[in-house]
Write a protein that holds these residues in place. Structure first.
Motif, PDB file in Angstrom:
ATOM      1  N   LEU A  59       0.834  -1.213   0.000  1.00  0.00           N
ATOM      2  CA  LEU A  59       0.000   0.000   0.000  1.00  0.00           C
ATOM      3  C   LEU A  59       0.864   1.257   0.000  1.00  0.00           C
ATOM      4  CD1 LEU A  59      -2.953  -0.847   2.431  1.00  0.00           C
ATOM      5  CD2 LEU A  59      -2.959  -0.821  -0.075  1.00  0.00           C
ATOM      6  N   HIS A  60       1.961   1.238   0.745  1.00  0.00           N
ATOM      7  CA  HIS A  60       2.867   2.394   0.793  1.00  0.00           C
ATOM      8  C   HIS A  60       3.470   2.647  -0.600  1.00  0.00           C
ATOM      9  CE1 HIS A  60       5.716   5.254   2.420  1.00  0.00           C
ATOM     10  NE2 HIS A  60       6.683   4.613   1.766  1.00  0.00           N
ATOM     11  N   ALA A  61       3.917   1.588  -1.263  1.00  0.00           N
ATOM     12  CA  ALA A  61       4.484   1.735  -2.603  1.00  0.00           C
ATOM     13  C   ALA A  61       3.426   2.206  -3.602  1.00  0.00           C
ATOM     14  CB  ALA A  61       5.101   0.412  -3.061  1.00  0.00           C
ATOM     15  N   SER A  62       2.197   1.726  -3.446  1.00  0.00           N
ATOM     16  CA  SER A  62       1.103   2.153  -4.334  1.00  0.00           C
ATOM     17  C   SER A  62       0.830   3.639  -4.171  1.00  0.00           C
ATOM     18  CB  SER A  62      -0.172   1.359  -4.030  1.00  0.00           C
ATOM     19  OG  SER A  62      -0.001   0.013  -4.348  1.00  0.00           O
ATOM     20  N   ALA A  63       0.802   4.104  -2.927  1.00  0.00           N
ATOM     21  CA  ALA A  63       0.558   5.534  -2.664  1.00  0.00           C
ATOM     22  C   ALA A  63       1.706   6.384  -3.199  1.00  0.00           C
ATOM     23  CB  ALA A  63       0.353   5.764  -1.173  1.00  0.00           C
ATOM     24  N   ALA A  64       2.925   5.914  -3.004  1.00  0.00           N
ATOM     25  CA  ALA A  64       4.086   6.672  -3.492  1.00  0.00           C
ATOM     26  C   ALA A  64       4.066   6.758  -5.014  1.00  0.00           C
ATOM     27  CB  ALA A  64       5.378   6.017  -3.002  1.00  0.00           C
ATOM     28  N   VAL A 101      -5.382   8.682  -6.604  1.00  0.00           N
ATOM     29  CA  VAL A 101      -4.407   9.428  -5.807  1.00  0.00           C
ATOM     30  C   VAL A 101      -4.763   9.302  -4.330  1.00  0.00           C
ATOM     31  CG1 VAL A 101      -3.903  11.066  -7.666  1.00  0.00           C
ATOM     32  CG2 VAL A 101      -5.668  11.605  -5.994  1.00  0.00           C
ATOM     33  N   GLY A 102      -3.769   9.514  -3.501  1.00  0.00           N
ATOM     34  CA  GLY A 102      -3.993   9.406  -2.063  1.00  0.00           C
ATOM     35  C   GLY A 102      -3.686   8.014  -1.566  1.00  0.00           C
ATOM     36  N   ALA A 103      -3.530   7.914  -0.264  1.00  0.00           N
ATOM     37  CA  ALA A 103      -3.103   6.653   0.347  1.00  0.00           C
ATOM     38  C   ALA A 103      -4.272   5.848   0.886  1.00  0.00           C
ATOM     39  CB  ALA A 103      -2.126   6.940   1.479  1.00  0.00           C
ATOM     40  N   SER A 104      -4.194   4.561   0.655  1.00  0.00           N
ATOM     41  CA  SER A 104      -5.071   3.604   1.332  1.00  0.00           C
ATOM     42  C   SER A 104      -4.242   3.022   2.465  1.00  0.00           C
ATOM     43  CB  SER A 104      -5.499   2.490   0.379  1.00  0.00           C
ATOM     44  OG  SER A 104      -6.284   3.008  -0.665  1.00  0.00           O
ATOM     45  N   THR A 105      -4.897   2.676   3.543  1.00  0.00           N
ATOM     46  CA  THR A 105      -4.180   2.144   4.698  1.00  0.00           C
ATOM     47  C   THR A 105      -4.858   0.888   5.234  1.00  0.00           C
ATOM     48  OG1 THR A 105      -5.427   3.573   6.198  1.00  0.00           O
ATOM     49  CG2 THR A 105      -3.305   4.419   5.417  1.00  0.00           C
ATOM     50  N   VAL A 106      -4.105   0.126   5.996  1.00  0.00           N
ATOM     51  CA  VAL A 106      -4.666  -1.060   6.636  1.00  0.00           C
ATOM     52  C   VAL A 106      -5.371  -0.606   7.903  1.00  0.00           C
ATOM     53  CG1 VAL A 106      -4.135  -3.244   7.798  1.00  0.00           C
ATOM     54  CG2 VAL A 106      -2.899  -2.597   5.714  1.00  0.00           C
ATOM     55  N   HIS A 107      -6.675  -0.827   7.948  1.00  0.00           N
ATOM     56  CA  HIS A 107      -7.441  -0.514   9.155  1.00  0.00           C
ATOM     57  C   HIS A 107      -7.383  -1.694  10.121  1.00  0.00           C
ATOM     58  CE1 HIS A 107     -11.082  -0.232  11.669  1.00  0.00           C
ATOM     59  NE2 HIS A 107     -10.750   1.034  11.699  1.00  0.00           N
ATOM     60  N   CYS A 128      -8.853  -5.337   6.163  1.00  0.00           N
ATOM     61  CA  CYS A 128      -9.798  -4.230   6.061  1.00  0.00           C
ATOM     62  C   CYS A 128      -8.990  -3.008   5.625  1.00  0.00           C
ATOM     63  CB  CYS A 128     -10.478  -3.977   7.410  1.00  0.00           C
ATOM     64  SG  CYS A 128     -11.623  -2.584   7.349  1.00  0.00           S
ATOM     65  N   VAL A 129      -9.266  -2.527   4.414  1.00  0.00           N
ATOM     66  CA  VAL A 129      -8.510  -1.420   3.836  1.00  0.00           C
ATOM     67  C   VAL A 129      -9.333  -0.145   3.908  1.00  0.00           C
ATOM     68  CG1 VAL A 129      -7.309  -0.589   1.774  1.00  0.00           C
ATOM     69  CG2 VAL A 129      -7.358  -3.043   2.282  1.00  0.00           C
ATOM     70  N   ASP A 130      -8.733   0.884   4.497  1.00  0.00           N
ATOM     71  CA  ASP A 130      -9.359   2.203   4.579  1.00  0.00           C
ATOM     72  C   ASP A 130      -8.973   2.972   3.316  1.00  0.00           C
ATOM     73  OD1 ASP A 130     -10.061   4.872   5.046  1.00  0.00           O
ATOM     74  OD2 ASP A 130      -9.577   4.749   7.179  1.00  0.00           O
ATOM     75  N   ILE A 131      -9.960   3.256   2.471  1.00  0.00           N
ATOM     76  CA  ILE A 131      -9.704   3.969   1.210  1.00  0.00           C
ATOM     77  C   ILE A 131     -10.250   5.396   1.254  1.00  0.00           C
ATOM     78  CG2 ILE A 131      -9.555   1.889  -0.197  1.00  0.00           C
ATOM     79  CD1 ILE A 131     -12.473   2.307  -1.006  1.00  0.00           C
ATOM     80  N   SER A 132     -10.609   5.867   2.435  1.00  0.00           N
ATOM     81  CA  SER A 132     -11.245   7.187   2.560  1.00  0.00           C
ATOM     82  C   SER A 132     -10.328   8.339   2.134  1.00  0.00           C
ATOM     83  CB  SER A 132     -11.736   7.412   3.994  1.00  0.00           C
ATOM     84  OG  SER A 132     -10.648   7.404   4.904  1.00  0.00           O
ATOM     85  N   ASN A 133      -9.020   8.137   2.158  1.00  0.00           N
ATOM     86  CA  ASN A 133      -8.096   9.203   1.755  1.00  0.00           C
ATOM     87  C   ASN A 133      -7.642   9.096   0.308  1.00  0.00           C
ATOM     88  OD1 ASN A 133      -8.014  10.552   4.256  1.00  0.00           O
ATOM     89  ND2 ASN A 133      -6.640   8.981   5.048  1.00  0.00           N
ATOM     90  N   ARG A 152     -14.306   1.968   3.696  1.00  0.00           N
ATOM     91  CA  ARG A 152     -13.477   0.797   3.959  1.00  0.00           C
ATOM     92  C   ARG A 152     -14.020  -0.392   3.180  1.00  0.00           C
ATOM     93  NH1 ARG A 152     -13.924   1.676  10.221  1.00  0.00           N
ATOM     94  NH2 ARG A 152     -12.495   3.426  10.450  1.00  0.00           N
ATOM     95  N   GLY A 153     -13.120  -1.288   2.846  1.00  0.00           N
ATOM     96  CA  GLY A 153     -13.516  -2.528   2.182  1.00  0.00           C
ATOM     97  C   GLY A 153     -12.672  -3.677   2.683  1.00  0.00           C
ATOM     98  N   LYS A 154     -13.283  -4.856   2.734  1.00  0.00           N
ATOM     99  CA  LYS A 154     -12.570  -6.026   3.230  1.00  0.00           C
ATOM    100  C   LYS A 154     -12.172  -6.922   2.070  1.00  0.00           C
ATOM    101  CE  LYS A 154     -14.264  -7.951   6.920  1.00  0.00           C
ATOM    102  NZ  LYS A 154     -15.043  -8.795   7.855  1.00  0.00           N
ATOM    103  N   LEU A 155     -10.936  -7.345   2.104  1.00  0.00           N
ATOM    104  CA  LEU A 155     -10.405  -8.246   1.085  1.00  0.00           C
ATOM    105  C   LEU A 155      -9.902  -9.523   1.737  1.00  0.00           C
ATOM    106  CD1 LEU A 155      -8.162  -5.705  -0.875  1.00  0.00           C
ATOM    107  CD2 LEU A 155     -10.404  -6.572  -1.570  1.00  0.00           C
ATOM    108  N   GLU A 156      -9.995 -10.619   1.001  1.00  0.00           N
ATOM    109  CA  GLU A 156      -9.301 -11.839   1.409  1.00  0.00           C
ATOM    110  C   GLU A 156      -8.044 -11.886   0.557  1.00  0.00           C
ATOM    111  OE1 GLU A 156     -10.047 -16.518   1.165  1.00  0.00           O
ATOM    112  OE2 GLU A 156     -11.453 -15.431   2.464  1.00  0.00           O
TER     113      GLU A 156
END
Length: 179
Positions: A59-64, A101-107, A128-133, A152-156
């Motif tokens: 996620l960090h690399a994706s945001a960068a 654009v913007g960062a998604s984070t692990v909630h 559970c990924v927080d995509i609000s930003n 937020r969305g949940k992934l397996e």
């Protein structure tokens, strides 16, 4: 001069043959040891922690990358169908003139199953990924993020690899997608 015979000729020849065979065997390389399979991780907790670290780094690399850092490589954390899916999604976004654009984070990260008794491990987790930003932006720079998109969305997520490198190999929406 008198010769004294101490052994018969056939016995002497047999002794020389045995000595030669011993020298040949002694000079041949030792057989290669068979490697012992060691488990990829020492415990479930270690496997889950490595998987979570991998997902956060992805996620960090994706945001960068989304922020313009061309050196960031989120695909370095992907393999298999997860990599194929990411490549396809990037093509579709580009074709539609969109970017995220913007960062998604692990909630929240919940390890479900860890198979690590072989050299290659497989770890499954619900993330559970927080995509609000994060936002979807079109070519003109306008925010076209759907207003109905949840925060937020949940992934397996399935991870494969070893303790040196664990990669995201498969992702799918969880049965219950809200988290």
């Amino acid at each position: 001069m008198t010769l004294v015979r101490t052994a018969s000729t056939p016995l002497a020849a047999l002794g020389m043959l045995a000595l030669a065979a011993g020298l040949i065997v002694g000079c041949s390389p030792a057989p290669k040891p068979t490697p012992t399979l060691t488990a990829a991780f020492a415990s479930e907790e270690e496997a889950f922690a490595a998987a979570e670290e991998t997902y956060r780094a992805y996620l960090h690399a994706s945001a960068a990358r989304a922020d313009g850092d061309e050196a960031a490589d989120p695909e370095a954390y992907l393999s298999g169908s997860a990599l194929e899916s990411d490549i396809q999604t990037q093509r579709e976004l580009t074709a539609a003139g969109l970017k995220i654009v913007g960062a998604s984070t692990v909630h929240d990260f919940l390890g479900l199953v860890a198979r690590f008794d072989a050299k290659v491990a497989e770890v499954t987790a619900e993330v559970c990924v927080d995509i609000s930003n994060s936002r979807v932006i079109d070519e003109s720079g306008s925010d076209v993020t759907p207003t109905t998109r949840p925060e937020r969305g949940k992934l397996e997520v399935v991870f494969s690899g070893d303790n040196d490198q664990l990669l995201i190999s498969k992702t799918a929406s969880a049965e219950i997608s809200a988290c």
